[in-house]
Design an enzyme around this catalytic site. Structure first.
Site, mmCIF file in Angstrom:
data_model
loop_
_atom_site.group_PDB
_atom_site.id
_atom_site.type_symbol
_atom_site.label_atom_id
_atom_site.label_comp_id
_atom_site.label_asym_id
_atom_site.label_seq_id
_atom_site.Cartn_x
_atom_site.Cartn_y
_atom_site.Cartn_z
ATOM 1 N N ARG A 104 0.849 -1.175 0.000
ATOM 2 C CA ARG A 104 0.000 0.000 0.000
ATOM 3 C C ARG A 104 0.889 1.230 0.000
ATOM 4 O O ARG A 104 1.707 1.404 0.912
ATOM 5 C CB ARG A 104 -0.848 -0.043 1.272
ATOM 6 N N THR A 108 -0.734 7.574 -0.984
ATOM 7 C CA THR A 108 -2.049 7.515 -1.657
ATOM 8 C C THR A 108 -2.954 6.442 -1.057
ATOM 9 O O THR A 108 -4.163 6.429 -1.308
ATOM 10 C CB THR A 108 -1.867 7.161 -3.150
ATOM 11 N N ASP A 200 0.876 -2.179 12.157
ATOM 12 C CA ASP A 200 1.258 -2.680 10.826
ATOM 13 C C ASP A 200 1.557 -4.179 10.924
ATOM 14 O O ASP A 200 2.538 -4.599 11.530
ATOM 15 C CB ASP A 200 2.499 -1.918 10.340
HETATM 16 C C1 PRP Z 1 -1.085 -4.243 4.693
HETATM 17 C C2 PRP Z 1 -1.964 -5.449 4.889
HETATM 18 C C3 PRP Z 1 -2.832 -5.412 3.665
HETATM 19 C C4 PRP Z 1 -3.014 -3.938 3.425
HETATM 20 C C5 PRP Z 1 -4.377 -3.556 3.919
HETATM 21 O O1 PRP Z 1 -0.071 -4.498 3.797
HETATM 22 O O2 PRP Z 1 -1.251 -6.640 5.045
HETATM 23 O O3 PRP Z 1 -2.245 -6.040 2.534
HETATM 24 O O4 PRP Z 1 -2.004 -3.272 4.193
HETATM 25 O O5 PRP Z 1 -4.646 -2.231 3.631
HETATM 26 P P1 PRP Z 1 -5.758 -1.798 2.570
HETATM 27 O O6 PRP Z 1 -6.972 -2.606 2.870
HETATM 28 O O7 PRP Z 1 -5.947 -0.336 2.845
HETATM 29 O O8 PRP Z 1 -5.212 -2.043 1.181
HETATM 30 P P2 PRP Z 1 1.067 -3.412 3.446
HETATM 31 O O9 PRP Z 1 0.633 -2.571 2.297
HETATM 32 O O10 PRP Z 1 1.458 -2.684 4.694
HETATM 33 O O11 PRP Z 1 2.244 -4.298 2.891
HETATM 34 P P3 PRP Z 1 3.163 -5.354 3.682
HETATM 35 O O12 PRP Z 1 2.287 -6.524 4.061
HETATM 36 O O13 PRP Z 1 4.165 -5.715 2.650
HETATM 37 O O14 PRP Z 1 3.759 -4.681 4.872
HETATM 38 N N1 URA Z 2 -2.291 -2.406 7.099
HETATM 39 C C1 URA Z 2 -1.881 -2.821 8.330
HETATM 40 O O1 URA Z 2 -0.945 -3.619 8.446
HETATM 41 N N2 URA Z 2 -2.535 -2.345 9.396
HETATM 42 C C2 URA Z 2 -3.565 -1.471 9.299
HETATM 43 O O2 URA Z 2 -4.128 -1.089 10.343
HETATM 44 C C3 URA Z 2 -3.964 -1.056 8.021
HETATM 45 C C4 URA Z 2 -3.313 -1.550 6.938
#
Ligand code: PRP
Ligand code: URA
Length: 209
Positions: A104, A108, A200
């Protein structure tokens, strides 16, 4: 009719309470994510189809049940979805595993795609897309669209914590996909994090940051 199932099993609720805590370190967090995924998989596979087959026990012939529906696949959204794979496979060891890489964009909040590798016959399987967090819904909506673009028709989505905003986005974009949720939280904050959430998920699983 789309199913949206929120888990009410006491073991799942207890373990979700533990992963929310700031003082739960990576080792325990990882183990708990795996355990929760395992229990959730049990609940999310309740309606798999069975058929009767005749077998021989050491005593007599009898009729037993065996799974008869489509073969299964688990597709984690990288990175955090990886934490759920082992728990899923503990319940459904014959499932194949595909990977979708999305992160993500912090500015944005839109998902950015960087990887997709699926078993060759994924379009013939019942696919469980897994990610611990459903926040805006952008990542789950995009991952499921990637699967649909490759011809996959039978898709379920499993997340441990969801925000109402993410559930609405999924209902709008993919009304044909059943959603299994560990806990439904209150809202998103200004940075797109789930409240109360757990922070996170990827960073907590892998100890980054
Ligand atoms: C986190 C999580 C989801 C996403 C959720 O991943 O594991 O994939 O955010 O957010 P959304 O519903 O607003 O899209 P992240 O983008 O932090 O990536 P990562 O798992 O590689 O840390
Ligand atoms: N992704 C995460 O890992 N945690 C949140 O709360 C939202 C998006």
């Amino acid at each position: 009719m789309q199913k949206i199932v929120i888990m009410d099993h006491p073991l799942i609720r207890h373990k979700i309470g533990l992963i929310r805590r700031t003082d739960t370190g990576s080792k325990d967090f990882r183990a708990l994510i795996g355990e929760i995924a395992m229990y959730m998989c049990y609940e999310a596979t309740r309606d798999l189809k069975l058929r009767d087959i005749e077998i021989e026990t050491p005593i007599c012939r009898t009729t037993v049940k065996e799974l008869s529906g489509k073969k299964l696949a688990v597709v984690p959204i990288l990175r955090a979805g990886l934490g759920m794979v082992e728990g899923m496979l503990a319940m459904i060891p014959a499932a194949k595993v595909g990977h979708i890489g999305l992160y993500r964009d912090p500015a944005t909040l839109k998902p950015v795609e960087y990887y997709c590798k699926l078993p060759a016959d994924t379009d013939e399987r019942e696919v469980f897309v897994v990610d611990p967090m459903l926040a805006t819904g952008g990542s789950a909506v995009a991952a499921i669209q990637m699967l649909k673009d490759k011809g996959v028709k039978n898709i379920r989505f499993m997340c441990i914590i969801a925000a109402p905003e993410g559930v609405e986005a999924m209902k709008k974009a993919h009304p044909d996909v059943d959603i299994y949720i560990g806990a439904l939280d209150e809202c998103l904050n200004d940075h797109g994090y789930i409240v109360p959430g757990l922070g996170d998920a990827g960073d907590r699983i892998f100890g980054t940051k």
